[in-house]
Structure formats: structure tokens, C-alpha cells
Design an enzyme around this catalytic site. Structure first.
Site, PDB file in Angstrom:
ATOM      1  CG  HIS A  74      53.835  74.963  48.802  1.00  0.00           C
ATOM      2  ND1 HIS A  74      53.193  75.486  47.959  1.00  0.00           N
ATOM      3  CD2 HIS A  74      53.274  74.712  49.978  1.00  0.00           C
ATOM      4  CE1 HIS A  74      52.392  76.091  48.553  1.00  0.00           C
ATOM      5  NE2 HIS A  74      52.299  75.652  49.905  1.00  0.00           N
TER       6      HIS A  74
ATOM      7  CD  GLU B 286      55.631  74.370  43.780  1.00  0.00           C
ATOM      8  OE1 GLU B 286      54.773  74.503  42.973  1.00  0.00           O
ATOM      9  OE2 GLU B 286      55.511  73.792  44.788  1.00  0.00           O
TER      10      GLU B 286
ATOM     11  CB  CYS C  12      51.306  78.943  45.275  1.00  0.00           C
ATOM     12  SG  CYS C  12      52.579  78.800  46.440  1.00  0.00           S
TER      13      CYS C  12
ATOM     14  CB  CYS D 202      55.970  78.092  45.034  1.00  0.00           C
ATOM     15  SG  CYS D 202      55.775  76.935  46.348  1.00  0.00           S
TER      16      CYS D 202
END
Length: 149
Positions: A51, A53, A81, A84
Site C-alpha cells: 500500500h 502508505e 485502510c 495502514c
């Protein structure tokens, strides 16, 4: 949020989309300076951990030689999410700004002491909707082709 940060976020999201990834970009700012940035690459890397992040956090921690990002902020195109959000919390980032919220989860529902700013950027929301519309259409075409084989 400065124009420079928004421009960087959108550039990262665009790059992610060119890779056929969900168009998400993230930058970490410390002392009014962008110190890290990344984009989604789950499909390319074949891991759920790629991801934007998480990759940006890892880069910032390496750059600062410290896992604590106390004086940093993270800016993301899409609301983080749960995974994260946990990484943001445990990295001690105290402020998250994002361009679009997600219907699946809400960062504000988590028991973390994080300042949250939701900008609802219409241009990015349109990009995200178009991406998922194209993805759904591509899936339908693949299903039809399999039926016809």
C-alpha cells in the site's frame, strides 16, 4: 494543504493507475518538506503489503533513521485502510489528510489519537470512480470471453 503536496499526491496516484493499480498515492511531510512518497503496487509486487502508505512510512523511517515519525504528517489520496491506519498510529504520526473517504471503513472509527482531515477532492474522486468502472467492465469482458471459449 499546499498545491505542491496535492500535485505530488496526484502524480503518485496517476503513476499507480498506469501500473493498473488502484490509484493511491501517499506523501509524508516533516518540517514543511516532503521526505517520502509512494504509490500502490500490490498487483505488481504480488503482496497485500504494498500500500502507498506503508511504503511511504518505510521510506520516511529509513530517511530519518527512526521508526518514530512524531513530527510528521501523512497525506494520502484515499482514506487509509485499517492496516495502514494501524501503521500510521504505531509510527506515531499524529495527522492524516486525505482527498477522498472510503465507504468500507472510517479512520475516525478507530481508537487512535490521530487528527483527521478529509478534503473530498472532486477531481480525485472522479478519477477513482472511473478506475473502478473500467476495472468492472474489464472483469465483465473477461467473464464473457471465458464463456465463449
Amino acid at each position: 494543504m499546499s498545491e505542491k503536496i496535492i500535485k505530488a499526491l496526484k502524480k503518485l496516484a496517476d503513476y499507480s493507475e498506469k501500473l493498473d493499480e488502484v490509484p493511491v498515492g501517499a506523501v509524508i511531510v516533516c518540517g514543511n518538506k516532503i521526505i517520502a512518497g509512494s504509490y500502490n503496487s500490490m498487483e505488481r509486487d504480488n503482496t497485500s503489503l504494498s500500500h502507498a502508505e506503508l511504503k511511504a512510512i518505510r521510506t520516511a523511517q529509513k530517511k530519518l533513521k527512526n521508526w518514530r515519525l512524531n513530527n510528521c504528517e501523512i497525506f494520502v489520496t484515499l482514506e487509509p485502510c485499517v492496516m495502514c491506519s494501524g501503521a500510521i498510529h504505531f509510527s506515531r504520526i499524529k495527522k492524516v489528510t486525505f482527498l477522498a473517504s472510503s465507504n468500507d471503513y472510517a479512520l475516525s472509527d478507530l481508537p487512535f489519537d490521530i487528527e483527521i482531515i478529509n478534503l473530498q477532492d472532486e477531481e480525485y474522486i472522479k478519477q477513482l470512480k472511473n478506475f473502478f468502472k473500467k476495472a468492472r467492465n474489464a472483469r465483465k469482458i473477461r467473464k464473457l470471453n471465458k464463456k465463449n471459449d
